[in-house]
Design an enzyme around this catalytic site. Structure first.
Site, PDB file in Angstrom:
ATOM      1  N   HIS A 160      -0.548  -1.977  15.079  1.00 16.62           N
ATOM      2  CA  HIS A 160      -0.646  -0.720  13.916  1.00 16.62           C
ATOM      3  C   HIS A 160      -2.171  -0.348  13.864  1.00 16.62           C
ATOM      4  O   HIS A 160      -2.088   0.691  13.153  1.00 16.62           O
ATOM      5  CB  HIS A 160       0.041  -1.538  12.940  1.00 16.62           C
ATOM      6  CG  HIS A 160      -0.295  -0.914  11.267  1.00 16.62           C
ATOM      7  ND1 HIS A 160      -0.592  -1.736  10.287  1.00 16.62           N
ATOM      8  CD2 HIS A 160      -0.051   0.235  11.007  1.00 16.62           C
ATOM      9  CE1 HIS A 160      -0.987  -0.941   9.364  1.00 16.62           C
ATOM     10  NE2 HIS A 160      -0.521   0.279   9.781  1.00 16.62           N
ATOM     11  N   ASP A 167      -2.998  -8.830   5.501  1.00 18.56           N
ATOM     12  CA  ASP A 167      -1.899  -9.535   5.636  1.00 18.56           C
ATOM     13  C   ASP A 167      -1.590 -10.541   6.431  1.00 18.56           C
ATOM     14  O   ASP A 167      -0.807 -11.421   6.306  1.00 18.56           O
ATOM     15  CB  ASP A 167      -0.514  -8.684   5.553  1.00 18.56           C
ATOM     16  CG  ASP A 167      -0.437  -7.535   6.508  1.00 18.56           C
ATOM     17  OD1 ASP A 167      -1.540  -7.391   7.096  1.00 18.56           O
ATOM     18  OD2 ASP A 167       0.709  -7.179   6.890  1.00 18.56           O
ATOM     19  N   HIS A 212       1.027  -1.174  -0.185  1.00 22.47           N
ATOM     20  CA  HIS A 212      -0.054   0.002   0.019  1.00 22.47           C
ATOM     21  C   HIS A 212       0.857   1.294   0.059  1.00 22.47           C
ATOM     22  O   HIS A 212       0.512   2.315   0.794  1.00 22.47           O
ATOM     23  CB  HIS A 212      -1.151   0.001   1.048  1.00 22.47           C
ATOM     24  CG  HIS A 212      -0.815  -0.366   2.464  1.00 22.47           C
ATOM     25  ND1 HIS A 212       0.292   0.451   3.212  1.00 22.47           N
ATOM     26  CD2 HIS A 212      -1.310  -1.258   3.255  1.00 22.47           C
ATOM     27  CE1 HIS A 212       0.112  -0.322   4.375  1.00 22.47           C
ATOM     28  NE2 HIS A 212      -0.813  -1.122   4.482  1.00 22.47           N
ATOM     29  N   GLU A 260      -5.524  -6.789  10.143  1.00 19.40           N
ATOM     30  CA  GLU A 260      -5.062  -6.544   8.577  1.00 19.40           C
ATOM     31  C   GLU A 260      -4.875  -7.561   7.898  1.00 19.40           C
ATOM     32  O   GLU A 260      -4.443  -8.766   8.298  1.00 19.40           O
ATOM     33  CB  GLU A 260      -3.875  -5.568   8.607  1.00 19.40           C
ATOM     34  CG  GLU A 260      -3.655  -4.926   7.324  1.00 19.40           C
ATOM     35  CD  GLU A 260      -2.673  -3.553   7.145  1.00 19.40           C
ATOM     36  OE1 GLU A 260      -1.922  -3.394   8.308  1.00 19.40           O
ATOM     37  OE2 GLU A 260      -2.745  -3.012   6.447  1.00 19.40           O
ATOM     38  N   TYR A 263      10.905   0.303   7.934  1.00 19.94           N
ATOM     39  CA  TYR A 263       9.376  -0.466   8.294  1.00 19.94           C
ATOM     40  C   TYR A 263       8.807   0.737   9.666  1.00 19.94           C
ATOM     41  O   TYR A 263       7.780   1.044   9.272  1.00 19.94           O
ATOM     42  CB  TYR A 263       9.555  -1.504   8.797  1.00 19.94           C
ATOM     43  CG  TYR A 263       8.381  -2.174   9.312  1.00 19.94           C
ATOM     44  CD1 TYR A 263       7.683  -3.175   8.675  1.00 19.94           C
ATOM     45  CD2 TYR A 263       8.038  -1.991  10.695  1.00 19.94           C
ATOM     46  CE1 TYR A 263       6.442  -3.760   9.043  1.00 19.94           C
ATOM     47  CE2 TYR A 263       6.850  -2.390  11.088  1.00 19.94           C
ATOM     48  CZ  TYR A 263       5.985  -3.486  10.321  1.00 19.94           C
ATOM     49  OH  TYR A 263       4.994  -4.097  10.713  1.00 19.94           O
ATOM     50  N   ASP A 301       2.815  -6.568  14.244  1.00 18.41           N
ATOM     51  CA  ASP A 301       3.280  -5.659  13.302  1.00 18.41           C
ATOM     52  C   ASP A 301       4.743  -5.159  14.182  1.00 18.41           C
ATOM     53  O   ASP A 301       5.613  -4.619  13.377  1.00 18.41           O
ATOM     54  CB  ASP A 301       2.476  -4.477  12.916  1.00 18.41           C
ATOM     55  CG  ASP A 301       1.643  -4.827  11.670  1.00 18.41           C
ATOM     56  OD1 ASP A 301       1.953  -5.986  11.122  1.00 18.41           O
ATOM     57  OD2 ASP A 301       0.900  -4.423  11.566  1.00 18.41           O
ATOM     58  N   HIS A 344       6.364  -9.788  10.781  1.00 15.69           N
ATOM     59  CA  HIS A 344       6.881  -9.620   9.467  1.00 15.69           C
ATOM     60  C   HIS A 344       8.488  -9.757   9.629  1.00 15.69           C
ATOM     61  O   HIS A 344       9.219  -9.099  10.458  1.00 15.69           O
ATOM     62  CB  HIS A 344       6.868  -8.120   8.940  1.00 15.69           C
ATOM     63  CG  HIS A 344       5.158  -8.060   8.391  1.00 15.69           C
ATOM     64  ND1 HIS A 344       4.626  -8.396   7.367  1.00 15.69           N
ATOM     65  CD2 HIS A 344       4.468  -7.132   9.083  1.00 15.69           C
ATOM     66  CE1 HIS A 344       3.565  -8.105   7.239  1.00 15.69           C
ATOM     67  NE2 HIS A 344       3.309  -7.345   8.284  1.00 15.69           N
ATOM     68  N   HIS A 398      -3.897  -9.374  15.016  1.00 14.79           N
ATOM     69  CA  HIS A 398      -4.081  -8.139  14.143  1.00 14.79           C
ATOM     70  C   HIS A 398      -4.885  -8.597  12.920  1.00 14.79           C
ATOM     71  O   HIS A 398      -4.578  -9.867  12.508  1.00 14.79           O
ATOM     72  CB  HIS A 398      -2.688  -7.748  13.784  1.00 14.79           C
ATOM     73  CG  HIS A 398      -2.615  -6.635  12.762  1.00 14.79           C
ATOM     74  ND1 HIS A 398      -3.592  -5.684  13.028  1.00 14.79           N
ATOM     75  CD2 HIS A 398      -1.675  -5.838  12.077  1.00 14.79           C
ATOM     76  CE1 HIS A 398      -3.601  -4.582  12.213  1.00 14.79           C
ATOM     77  NE2 HIS A 398      -2.373  -4.808  11.574  1.00 14.79           N
TER      78      HIS A 398
HETATM   79 FE1  FEO Z   1      -0.678  -3.930   9.907  1.00 17.40          FE
HETATM   80 FE2  FEO Z   1       1.309  -6.555   9.001  1.00 17.40          FE
HETATM   81  O1  FEO Z   1      -0.369  -5.550   9.142  1.00 17.40           O
END
Ligand code: FEO
Length: 396
Positions: A145, A82, A24, A80, A192, A164, A225, A78
């Site tokens: 996040h 991903d 994004h 989101e 990041y 995150d 991540h 989380h």
């Molecule tokens: Fe806020 Fe890796 O998603």
């Protein structure tokens, strides 16, 4: 890839996304990973899932350890996509007894997947569940996040599954910090932080204080991540402390665009002035050559930002507007700033750039320099004066 043992009966079972190049608007030129973790105990629990398209990798890793239908619990740290994109298919397969999530997580799961029938069980900061030999403590981390985000802490292993936070976008076959180059790792972690978390720096400060107050012993940080921190979890915690306090170096980032090199000449003159004043670390970044997410990374530890744009249609160049819109959202603080630009007839660009700086909340230490058409040796003296003013403010 194979599932990787983090500690006895704790496994990384995520997916590496080697090919993603845009997250994004953030340039992920080195790919990323979506980390999920499995703990085998009397109750077996899966922490997070992966992006929908990589569900097969998650299942492949899980099946190396356990028949997925034997997993008892899911923890959604989380929502989101991903991390939750493959949730519907994984839930269908696992049929978990319970799905643990934060209060905001429950709301987000329902709003994303519209499944009121899933066995969602809300946990709050301080709540804990037993898995048998191990337990999981939950810590809500709102806005790191998203409002739903939370950490899962395994006290018996001093392991923090940090969602995150402490992550980075870097696709690797290695999984641990002692297996990769530290400089590269920290560069990815800084990028990041700058692009995902800079806006939430006050929240990071509060969270670090909370973790200190809780006396959490942390030997391993396993983010959602990138690389797992087992050699130097302190290093990334200390970096987050510095970044979230907006600690800056004697460094200046000049971001500019130019039509016919007049604004570029101004940028170079400003750079020369900065260097003459003893500023060794100056980055000259062309708005259409450097990616916005790399520019923001350079800004993270810079003490000053200088913006340049010629006037285009009574405005600024579109690439500068892109970067400034992005920067405004990320809310950098405690940096001095100034603006410059060439013009043909109306000359509004410097006014617009100064307005952006004011909206971002950065202090301008010079009114700005406008030069009509092509600069001369004499007119460039104003740029020297601007560079000198920024250097002196930075050193003050
Ligand atoms: Fe806020 Fe890796 O998603």
């Amino acid at each position: 890839m194979a599932a990787i043992e983090v500690k006895e009966n704790i496994y990384w079972v995520g997916a590496v996304d080697w090919n993603i190049r845009d997250f994004h608007g953030y340039s992920t030129e080195s790919g990323t990973s979506y980390n999920a973790y499995l703990i085998k105990d009397e109750k077996t629990v899966l922490f997070d899932t992966v992006k929908k398209e990589l569900k097969g990798d998650l299942l492949h890793h899980l099946r190396q350890i356990i028949d997925p239908s034997k997993i008892d619990y899911l923890v959604v740290n989380h929502v989101e996509m991903d991390h939750s994109g493959s949730l519907p298919e994984i839930i269908e397969l696992i049929k978990p007894e319970k799905i643990f999530c934060s209060p905001m997580g429950k709301k987000a799961i329902i709003e994303h997947f519209h499944r009121e029938d899933w066995p969602l069980e809300v946990v709050k900061s301080g709540d804990s569940i037993s898995l048998g030999k191990r337990s999981v403590q939950f810590i809500e981390t709102k806005m790191l996040h998203w409002p739903d985000s939370m950490f899962s802490y395994i006290p018996e292993d001093k392991l923090l599954i940090s969602s995150d936070a402490f992550g980075h976008h870097w696709a690797t076959s290695e999984r641990f910090d002692d297996e990769v180059d530290t400089d590269q790792l920290m560069k990815h972690a800084a990028k990041y932080y700058a692009n995902i978390l800079m806006i939430f720096s006050p929240v990071v400060q509060k969270l670090l204080a909370q973790v200190k107050e809780m006396n959490l012993e942390i030997e391993i940080i396993a983010p959602d991540h990138g690389i797992i921190w087992r050699k130097s979890p302190r290093m990334i915690i200390e970096a987050y402390d510095r970044w979230s306090r907006y600690e800056a170096k004697e460094k200046v980032v000049i971001i500019y665009d130019s039509m016919w090199h007049s604004t570029e000449k101004m940028a170079k003159t400003i750079m020369n002035a900065l260097q003459r004043e003893g500023i060794k670390h100056v980055k000259l970044l062309h708005a259409r050559r450097a990616h916005r997410s790399d520019i923001i990374t350079e800004i993270l530890d810079a003490g000053a930002i200088i913006l340049g744009s010629p006037t285009l249609n009574n405005n600024i160049m579109p690439a500068m507007a892109d970067i400034l819109t992005y920067l405004k959202g990320l809310r950098p603080k405690h940096k001095v700033a100034a603006a410059f630009g060439s013009f043909g007839w109306s000359g509004e660009s410097v006014k617009h750039l100064n307005n952006y700086l004011e909206e971002i909340g950065l202090e301008t230490v010079h009114p700005g320099v406008k030069i009509k058409n092509v600069p001369t040796h004499d007119s460039l003296k104003d740029c020297t004066e601007l560079g000198t003013a920024v250097a002196r403010a930075l050193k003050a």
